[in-house]
Design a protein around this motif. Structure first.
Motif, PDB file in Angstrom:
ATOM      1  N   ASP A  88       0.873  -1.556   0.420  1.00  0.00           N
ATOM      2  CA  ASP A  88      -0.093   0.322  -0.074  1.00  0.00           C
ATOM      3  C   ASP A  88       0.357   1.664   0.534  1.00  0.00           C
ATOM      4  OD1 ASP A  88      -2.675  -1.619  -0.116  1.00  0.00           O
ATOM      5  OD2 ASP A  88      -2.374  -1.192   1.814  1.00  0.00           O
ATOM      6  N   THR A 121      -4.316   0.897  -8.864  1.00  0.00           N
ATOM      7  CA  THR A 121      -5.443   0.525  -8.295  1.00  0.00           C
ATOM      8  C   THR A 121      -5.520  -0.479  -8.543  1.00  0.00           C
ATOM      9  OG1 THR A 121      -6.242   3.343  -7.883  1.00  0.00           O
ATOM     10  CG2 THR A 121      -7.748   1.322  -7.556  1.00  0.00           C
ATOM     11  N   ARG A 122      -5.789  -0.824  -9.958  1.00  0.00           N
ATOM     12  CA  ARG A 122      -6.618  -2.123 -10.478  1.00  0.00           C
ATOM     13  C   ARG A 122      -5.973  -2.903 -10.213  1.00  0.00           C
ATOM     14  NH1 ARG A 122      -8.650  -0.864 -15.957  1.00  0.00           N
ATOM     15  NH2 ARG A 122      -9.676  -2.951 -16.252  1.00  0.00           N
ATOM     16  N   ARG A 157      -3.747  -3.224  -7.939  1.00  0.00           N
ATOM     17  CA  ARG A 157      -3.318  -3.222  -6.506  1.00  0.00           C
ATOM     18  C   ARG A 157      -4.839  -4.163  -5.929  1.00  0.00           C
ATOM     19  NH1 ARG A 157      -4.115  -5.066  -2.437  1.00  0.00           N
ATOM     20  NH2 ARG A 157      -3.508  -4.371  -0.343  1.00  0.00           N
ATOM     21  N   GLY A 158      -5.720  -4.354  -6.964  1.00  0.00           N
ATOM     22  CA  GLY A 158      -7.022  -4.961  -6.882  1.00  0.00           C
ATOM     23  C   GLY A 158      -6.790  -6.932  -7.006  1.00  0.00           C
ATOM     24  N   GLU A 207      -4.590  -8.398  -4.547  1.00  0.00           N
ATOM     25  CA  GLU A 207      -4.968  -9.400  -3.134  1.00  0.00           C
ATOM     26  C   GLU A 207      -4.784 -10.496  -2.869  1.00  0.00           C
ATOM     27  OE1 GLU A 207      -6.345  -8.309   0.444  1.00  0.00           O
ATOM     28  OE2 GLU A 207      -5.880  -7.329  -1.129  1.00  0.00           O
TER      29      GLU A 207
END
Length: 248
Positions: free
Chosen positions: A115, A133-134, A136-137, A140
């Motif tokens: 993060d 952001t995409r 990072r998703g 997960e």
């Protein structure tokens, strides 16, 4: 006279190829000694250690050529990629060292670092916010419980050597130890994702495709600024930024 070629060089370590010998220079004495222990424990083909006088480790060169290179199509056969997968399975099935490797970091700590890294990538204007952001998703999926196995921890394609259809050696064991098996599979295929099916044909059952894809995003997000800081270009065709774009 044998030519001297630089395999890798940055502020932490360097590897030189001289004739039939690799010379690895590592500023961290403990890490170099751990690498020797990992090579002695590994059940797969590794270079033979010729001598060790800190900060230098001399090993034999692996026959053949690297499995591939960043930004270039791999000319290695499907059988060679499958052989690499089979070797990774052999490693993962072997008794693991007592120490954790790069692929064995604490998940909460790793998520926090990820993060922070994503925030820096956007704040510094290195990458577009949407791309970060995409990915990072997607990353997960890698942040889940895993069973520790003997992992290489830095299974870059340039560290895997093949001759024809046969694997002849795996180099650079400094990051090996207990870790997530899917990290190794992701590292091996991140810049040649089209070869994952061939790797898994040799590896066998048990692969988590979502976790592998998650590691593709996670490890790439984490390395972009490191590459820039160490003189590498993550925007080179087929490199880190292209990996992130391909993910989304």
């Amino acid at each position: 006279m044998d030519e001297v070629s630089v395999v890798v060089a940055h502020s932490e370590r360097a590897t030189l190829h001289v004739g039939d010998v690799f010379l690895k220079v590592d500023a961290d004495r403990t890490r170099l000694e751990r690498e020797i222990e990992n090579m002695n424990l590994a059940p797969v083909s590794t270079p033979r250690i010729l001598w060790h006088r800190s900060p230098v480790l001399a090993i034999t060169a692996a026959p053949g050529t690297a499995l591939g290179r960043v930004g270039e199509p791999s000319i290695a056969s499907s059988a060679a990629w499958a052989a690499a997968g089979a070797a990774v399975r052999q490693l993962h099935d072997a008794p693991a060292p007592v120490w954790a490797g790069r692929a064995g970091r604490d998940l909460d700590e790793l998520a926090g670092d990820l993060d922070d890294e994503c925030e820096r990538l956007v704040a510094d204007g290195v990458l577009p916010a949407e791309l970060v952001t995409r990915n990072r998703g997607i990353a997960e999926a890698a942040l889940r419980p895993w069973t520790p196995v003997f992992t290489h921890g830095d299974l870059h394609i340039a560290h895997v050597f093949v001759d024809g259809d046969e694997l002849t050696g795996i180099l650079d064991w400094s990051e090996a130890g207990q870790g997530d098996a899917m990290y190794d599979l992701a590292s091996l295929t991140v810049v040649h994702q089209e070869r994952l099916e061939e790797v898994l044909a040799g590896y066998g059952a048990g692969a988590d495709l979502d976790a592998i894809r998650g590691w593709w995003s996670l490890r790439t997000l984490m390395v972009v600024r490191w590459l820039i800081g160490h003189g590498y270009d993550p925007f080179t065709p087929g490199g880190a930024v292209d990996v992130l774009k391909a993910q989304v």
